[in-house]
Write a protein that holds these residues in place. Sequence first.
Motif, PDB file in Angstrom:
ATOM      1  N   GLN A 220       0.854  -1.190   0.000  1.00 49.89           N
ATOM      2  CA  GLN A 220       0.000   0.000   0.000  1.00 49.89           C
ATOM      3  C   GLN A 220       0.887   1.236   0.000  1.00 49.89           C
ATOM      4  OE1 GLN A 220      -3.406   0.437   2.813  1.00 49.89           O
ATOM      5  NE2 GLN A 220      -2.170   2.096   3.649  1.00 49.89           N
ATOM      6  N   LYS A 221       0.604   2.153  -0.908  1.00 42.75           N
ATOM      7  CA  LYS A 221       1.379   3.389  -0.989  1.00 42.75           C
ATOM      8  C   LYS A 221       0.591   4.537  -0.378  1.00 42.75           C
ATOM      9  CE  LYS A 221       3.747   1.897  -5.124  1.00 42.75           C
ATOM     10  NZ  LYS A 221       4.047   2.125  -6.519  1.00 42.75           N
ATOM     11  N   ASN A 222       1.294   5.527   0.095  1.00 43.87           N
ATOM     12  CA  ASN A 222       0.678   6.746   0.603  1.00 43.87           C
ATOM     13  C   ASN A 222       0.462   7.645  -0.606  1.00 43.87           C
ATOM     14  OD1 ASN A 222      -0.053   9.116   1.810  1.00 43.87           O
ATOM     15  ND2 ASN A 222       1.707   9.257   3.150  1.00 43.87           N
ATOM     16  N   ASP A 223      -0.644   7.418  -1.305  1.00 42.43           N
ATOM     17  CA  ASP A 223      -0.871   8.102  -2.578  1.00 42.43           C
ATOM     18  C   ASP A 223      -2.051   9.072  -2.558  1.00 42.43           C
ATOM     19  OD1 ASP A 223      -2.951   6.336  -2.428  1.00 42.43           O
ATOM     20  OD2 ASP A 223      -2.506   5.283  -4.287  1.00 42.43           O
ATOM     21  N   GLY A 224      -2.488   9.445  -1.393  1.00 40.73           N
ATOM     22  CA  GLY A 224      -3.625  10.352  -1.300  1.00 40.73           C
ATOM     23  C   GLY A 224      -4.902   9.630  -0.894  1.00 40.73           C
TER      24      GLY A 224
END
Length: 92
Positions: free
Chosen positions: A49-53
């Motif tokens: 999981q990325k911190n992409d908004g």
Amino acid sequence: MKQVLVVLMCLGIISFVALAAPSQILKNCCLKYSGILPQLKRIKEYVIQKNDGRCKIKAVIFKVKNLWICSNPNNLKVKRFVEKLSQKERKG
């Protein structure tokens, strides 16, 4: 008059779908890290999981049976698990 009603109904449906989608995405995001780490042999798959908004934190999500466990990607053990699992994926 019928055309205006049809257009308004279409706009309403489009708005509903557009507003409903982000809430479903957020349900699949980790909000915090789990205190437990599964055994490597029990992990069926993993997702990064990325911190992409959409999601607020970076995480590695391990699937064990029907349970998803959110883990800290900076944890050394988590890094080792991801490395071993990705090697296993490459081998097929």
